[in-house]
Design a protein around this motif. Structure first.
Motif, mmCIF file in Angstrom:
data_model
loop_
_atom_site.group_PDB
_atom_site.id
_atom_site.type_symbol
_atom_site.label_atom_id
_atom_site.label_comp_id
_atom_site.label_asym_id
_atom_site.label_seq_id
_atom_site.Cartn_x
_atom_site.Cartn_y
_atom_site.Cartn_z
ATOM 1 N N ALA A 40 23.665 28.007 -0.900
ATOM 2 C CA ALA A 40 24.155 26.720 -1.410
ATOM 3 C C ALA A 40 25.502 26.898 -2.081
ATOM 4 O O ALA A 40 26.409 26.088 -1.934
ATOM 5 C CB ALA A 40 23.135 26.127 -2.389
ATOM 6 N N SER A 41 25.599 28.016 -2.865
ATOM 7 C CA SER A 41 26.869 28.291 -3.528
ATOM 8 C C SER A 41 27.980 28.485 -2.507
ATOM 9 O O SER A 41 29.082 27.965 -2.656
ATOM 10 C CB SER A 41 26.721 29.535 -4.403
ATOM 11 N N ALA A 93 39.292 23.020 -3.385
ATOM 12 C CA ALA A 93 38.535 24.244 -3.120
ATOM 13 C C ALA A 93 37.868 24.687 -4.416
ATOM 14 O O ALA A 93 38.332 24.341 -5.513
ATOM 15 C CB ALA A 93 39.446 25.338 -2.597
ATOM 16 N N VAL A 94 36.763 25.398 -4.321
ATOM 17 C CA VAL A 94 36.056 25.914 -5.488
ATOM 18 C C VAL A 94 36.155 27.429 -5.481
ATOM 19 O O VAL A 94 35.907 28.069 -4.456
ATOM 20 C CB VAL A 94 34.582 25.476 -5.477
ATOM 21 N N LYS A 95 36.531 28.017 -6.634
ATOM 22 C CA LYS A 95 36.674 29.472 -6.675
ATOM 23 C C LYS A 95 35.949 30.052 -7.888
ATOM 24 O O LYS A 95 35.540 29.311 -8.795
ATOM 25 C CB LYS A 95 38.150 29.845 -6.711
ATOM 26 N N MET A 110 33.355 18.744 -13.963
ATOM 27 C CA MET A 110 32.142 18.840 -13.152
ATOM 28 C C MET A 110 31.751 20.292 -12.892
ATOM 29 O O MET A 110 30.567 20.640 -12.836
ATOM 30 C CB MET A 110 32.350 18.099 -11.830
ATOM 31 N N LEU A 111 32.739 21.174 -12.732
ATOM 32 C CA LEU A 111 32.457 22.576 -12.387
ATOM 33 C C LEU A 111 32.249 23.458 -13.612
ATOM 34 O O LEU A 111 31.838 24.611 -13.486
ATOM 35 C CB LEU A 111 33.606 23.144 -11.548
ATOM 36 N N ASN A 139 30.293 27.343 -14.188
ATOM 37 C CA ASN A 139 31.246 28.449 -14.368
ATOM 38 C C ASN A 139 32.141 28.672 -13.138
ATOM 39 O O ASN A 139 32.621 29.781 -12.913
ATOM 40 C CB ASN A 139 30.512 29.747 -14.717
ATOM 41 N N ASP A 140 32.315 27.622 -12.348
ATOM 42 C CA ASP A 140 33.234 27.689 -11.216
ATOM 43 C C ASP A 140 34.585 27.118 -11.640
ATOM 44 O O ASP A 140 34.704 26.409 -12.648
ATOM 45 C CB ASP A 140 32.689 26.896 -10.021
#
Length: 242
Positions: A29-30, A240-242, A187-188, A192-193
């Motif tokens: 999911a991540s 993008a999510v990092k 939201m992230l 911790n993203d």
């Protein structure tokens, strides 16, 4: 004793399998979230004051013939000009538009239409413009006083415009994108993203409304009825999510 040990081993094995499945699912999911990114809508608005305005009104006259109606309209030009010039509108900003007219026919005593002309109706459109928006607003209210001088008028609502709208839209789109990033960060934060680069961005429609209005439209709104306006921009952004 051996039977209890076997049952314990089965339970432990089941827990290990469940835990492994949860970890794998969460990891997948991540990875999915990180792959697809996060979609956020940001918005920004600014209240501006119109810097120009216009007013349309119509002079109505009737005559037995077209010529009679036309002559009556033309005779009223000096009266209208005098009023507008006294109100602060230069003669060069008074524009007489094309005329529109039609015949009215007589009726029989029984109420049936005939082909006999009773009179001709003629309407003369007039437009005035000014950068003094308060002046346009006042004239729109006061021009009805010409009725006391025998001039039959229909007056439209004044219209008000903001000339630097193009530059303002660019500014607000930038602010809306910043707002979208701030929302994505919030939201992230719980996971911790971090917010990465923009993957895609789509501009929403602009809403130009009266200051206190909450109206929105899928097609956008372009209010011209008020001097003070609220201009709202929307940006739909995928990060993008990092």
């Amino acid at each position: 004793m051996l039977e209890k040990l076997e049952k314990f081993q089965v339970v432990v094995s089941a827990l290990i399998i469940s835990l492994a499945f949860m970890i794998a699912t969460g990891f997948a999911a991540s990875k999915l979230v990180r792959s697809d990114g996060i979609a956020v809508t940001g918005s920004a608005y600014k209240v501006v004051k119109s810097d120009s305005g216009s007013l349309w009104f119509y002079i109505n006259c009737t005559g037995k013939t077209k010529s009679d109606a036309y002559n009556k309209v033309v005779k009223q030009y000096p009266v209208v000009n005098e009023f507008l010039i006294a109100a602060g509108i230069p003669e060069k900003d008074i524009e007489y538009k094309s005329m529109n007219g039609y015949y009215t026919y007589k009726y029989t005593p029984e109420g049936r239409n005939t082909n006999e002309i009773d009179h001709y109706n003629l309407t003369q459109g007039v437009e005035i413009k000014s950068k003094d928006v308060e002046k346009i607003k006042e004239i729109a209210k006061d021009i009805q006083s010409l009725l006391s001088k025998g001039i039959d008028l229909n007056v439209n609502e004044p219209r008000f415009y903001y000339s630097d709208l193009g530059a303002l839209k660019i500014e607000l789109l930038e602010e809306a994108t910043k707002d979208a990033k701030a929302r994505a960060k919030a939201m992230l934060k719980a996971t911790n993203d971090n917010v990465g680069k923009i993957k895609s961005v789509r501009m929403g429609v602009f809403q130009i409304t009266p200051v206190d209005s909450t109206n929105v439209s899928d097609m956008g709104i372009n209010d011209t009825s008020t001097i003070d306006k609220k201009v709202t921009a929307v940006a739909n952004v995928v990060f993008a999510v990092k």
